[in-house]
Design an enzyme around this catalytic site. Structure first.
Site, mmCIF file in Angstrom:
data_model
loop_
_atom_site.group_PDB
_atom_site.id
_atom_site.type_symbol
_atom_site.label_atom_id
_atom_site.label_comp_id
_atom_site.label_asym_id
_atom_site.label_seq_id
_atom_site.Cartn_x
_atom_site.Cartn_y
_atom_site.Cartn_z
ATOM 1 N N ASP A 112 -36.581 -25.786 -7.026
ATOM 2 C CA ASP A 112 -36.315 -24.760 -6.013
ATOM 3 C C ASP A 112 -36.905 -23.446 -6.516
ATOM 4 O O ASP A 112 -36.320 -22.772 -7.352
ATOM 5 C CB ASP A 112 -34.801 -24.640 -5.766
ATOM 6 C CG ASP A 112 -34.479 -23.594 -4.696
ATOM 7 O OD1 ASP A 112 -35.364 -22.787 -4.370
ATOM 8 O OD2 ASP A 112 -33.329 -23.599 -4.208
ATOM 9 N N LYS A 122 -38.530 -17.273 0.863
ATOM 10 C CA LYS A 122 -38.485 -15.847 0.534
ATOM 11 C C LYS A 122 -39.872 -15.172 0.576
ATOM 12 O O LYS A 122 -40.368 -14.920 1.655
ATOM 13 C CB LYS A 122 -37.774 -15.649 -0.803
ATOM 14 C CG LYS A 122 -36.297 -16.056 -0.679
ATOM 15 C CD LYS A 122 -35.351 -15.366 -1.617
ATOM 16 C CE LYS A 122 -33.914 -15.573 -1.144
ATOM 17 N NZ LYS A 122 -33.095 -16.400 -2.015
ATOM 18 N N PHE A 158 -27.544 -22.230 -6.826
ATOM 19 C CA PHE A 158 -27.552 -21.669 -5.475
ATOM 20 C C PHE A 158 -28.774 -22.197 -4.752
ATOM 21 O O PHE A 158 -29.907 -21.943 -5.155
ATOM 22 C CB PHE A 158 -27.559 -20.135 -5.458
ATOM 23 C CG PHE A 158 -27.522 -19.612 -4.040
ATOM 24 C CD1 PHE A 158 -26.315 -19.492 -3.375
ATOM 25 C CD2 PHE A 158 -28.696 -19.318 -3.357
ATOM 26 C CE1 PHE A 158 -26.273 -19.061 -2.039
ATOM 27 C CE2 PHE A 158 -28.663 -18.895 -2.024
ATOM 28 C CZ PHE A 158 -27.455 -18.765 -1.374
HETATM 29 C C1 LIG Z 1 -32.232 -17.524 -1.358
HETATM 30 C C2 LIG Z 1 -32.276 -18.864 -1.939
HETATM 31 C C3 LIG Z 1 -32.116 -20.013 -1.138
HETATM 32 C C4 LIG Z 1 -31.784 -19.944 0.325
HETATM 33 O O1 LIG Z 1 -32.734 -19.292 1.108
HETATM 34 P P1 LIG Z 1 -32.333 -18.765 2.560
HETATM 35 O O2 LIG Z 1 -33.634 -18.278 3.137
HETATM 36 O O3 LIG Z 1 -31.334 -17.664 2.376
HETATM 37 O O4 LIG Z 1 -31.762 -19.911 3.307
HETATM 38 C C5 LIG Z 1 -32.241 -21.241 -1.752
HETATM 39 N N1 LIG Z 1 -32.481 -21.355 -3.067
HETATM 40 C C6 LIG Z 1 -32.630 -20.275 -3.860
HETATM 41 C C7 LIG Z 1 -32.907 -20.466 -5.319
HETATM 42 C C8 LIG Z 1 -32.503 -18.994 -3.339
HETATM 43 O O5 LIG Z 1 -32.608 -17.927 -4.125
#
Ligand SMILES: *Cc1c(COP(=O)(O)O)cnc(C)c1O
Length: 407
Positions: free
Chosen positions: A228, A257, A143
């Site tokens: 990520d 985040k 994700f």
């Molecule tokens: C939440 C998340 C995203 C996307 O972030 P948004 O601010 O919702 O666009 C990307 N990668 C990971 C691992 C995430 O948990």
């Protein structure tokens, strides 16, 4: 605060808001630390932290002060001009990541897009890959966000169906499978994009050595390794970044985040000059990226993580919480996994859907969210205390070990 009640608000949202989420039936109108409250005054413990965007706790006083102080003097300049906050934030994040340069954006997906653009541009300009042939290796059940390019390499039909045509240039291989990565590498491969722990997939922790192995493959084949850390970063897993558990040195660190302290969307990537210098004026940007309000908030958010030693706290309390859930020996729970305070509770399929349990936990005053049909994620704000974890464990026991089953 609005004067509407929960039922009215949920009805109104259902009527006027697009139905792209399926929220638990609770309306939050107030919050502080790990506690949230609905309009009727019912209190709940937050065990989701807005998917790890509220690691510092709701409305941390230091972060709110930074927000208010900055709002009183300057909020937005665009990058057409310098401002007096972005340089300070860039330096602070450079210190925290150990990388020489920072590129600021707003949402996580934008930071991931930025990492993809970086890997491609580096591939063409530095590595010498043939025009438009760049490939990036990604992993099953990833994700990384919701843009068209990012969902191109999602394997979740809900995320992907009917959004084509998609973006070429991605190769999806199984997670935690180094041989598959090795096999996918060719002369056009420019990078690897990986989550150190797959959060949305259900807190999937790879085998020890997986990240180290990716680093080795990247070095041997002249690839950029992009991690990520949007969900795993900023102390969630017991280290500032989850990749530190394996002592690796990724080329690109993607953050979002909790960088915004639960207050503003703030994201960024960090990399060394030999990588980030592929960007020249006009080749990438964002109107709000690096805005002084976000930078002031993000700087305070980082300070809180360090000053309150939230990485150590997360490591210690995460172990305690996981052991506590395991000790319940609930016949419904198959497995408890995670690192720090990023915890996934995998249910036996015979126990029924996770949603039944997240709803029951909500009734007991504990908010968490299912991922997929059989996994519940527990990821409270990192400022949670041991006593509060004990309270949570009692509620979890009430739901997963009902008294009649014990007798
Ligand atoms: C939440 C998340 C995203 C996307 O972030 P948004 O601010 O919702 O666009 C990307 N990668 C990971 C691992 C995430 O948990």
């Amino acid at each position: 605060m609005s004067s509407y009640g929960s039922e009215q608000l949920m009805k109104m949202e259902h009527e006027f808001g697009a139905h792209n989420y399926h929220p638990l039936e609770v309306v939050i109108s107030k919050a502080e630390g790990i506690w949230v409250e609905d309009p009727e005054g019912r209190r709940y413990m937050d065990m989701l932290s807005a998917y790890s965007a509220v690691n510092q706790g709701h409305r941390h006083p230091k972060i709110i002060k930074a927000l208010k102080d900055q709002a009183d003097v300057l909020t937005l300049t665009s990058r057409a001009f310098f401002n007096d906050q972005w340089p300070l934030f860039a330096k602070k994040l450079s210190d925290v990541t150990g990388k020489e340069m920072i590129l600021p954006m707003n949402t996580g997906a934008e930071a991931v897009e930025t990492a993809i653009k970086t890997m491609r541009k580096w591939g063409y300009l530095v590595k010498g890959v043939e025009k438009d042939k760049a490939e990036i290796i990604v992993f099953e059940n990833n994700f990384h966000g919701r843009t068209v390019t990012i969902i191109t390499f999602s394997v979740d039909p809900d995320a992907r169906d009917n959004y084509g045509p998609f973006t070429p240039g991605f190769v999806v291989v199984p997670y935690d499978d180094l041989a598959a990565v090795e096999k996918a590498v060719n002369k056009n491969t420019v990078g690897i994009l990986v989550e150190p722990i797959q959060g949305e997939a259900g807190v999937v922790v790879p085998s020890d050595g997986f990240l180290k192995g990716l680093e080795t493959i990247a070095r041997r084949n002249n690839l950029l390794l992009a991690v990520d850390e949007i969900q795993t970063g900023f102390c969630r897993t017991g280290k500032t970044f989850a990749f530190e558990h394996e002592g690796i040195d990724p080329d690109i660190i993607i953050m979002g985040k909790a960088l915004g302290g639960g207050v503003m969307p703030v994201s960024a990537i960090a990399a060394n000059k030999n990588v980030l210098e592929v960007f020249l004026p006009g080749t990438h940007g964002s109107t709000f990226g690096g805005n002084p309000l976000a930078c002031a908030v993000a700087s305070a958010s980082i300070d809180v993580l360090i000053e309150e030693k939230l990485a150590e706290r997360s490591a210690e309390l995460g172990e305690y919480f996981m052991e506590g859930i395991r000790a319940l020996k609930s016949p419904k729970i198959k497995l408890v996994r995670g690192k720090g305070l990023l915890i996934g509770v995998v249910l036996h399929e015979s126990a029924g859907k996770a949603r039944i349990y997240t709803t029951a936990l909500k009734e007991k005053g504990l908010l968490c969210k299912e991922t997929h049909n059989w996994i519940i994620r527990f990821a409270p704000p990192l400022v949670i205390t041991k006593q509060e974890i004990d309270m949570a464990l009692e509620k979890i026991a009430e739901v997963f070990c009902p008294v009649e089953a014990k007798a």
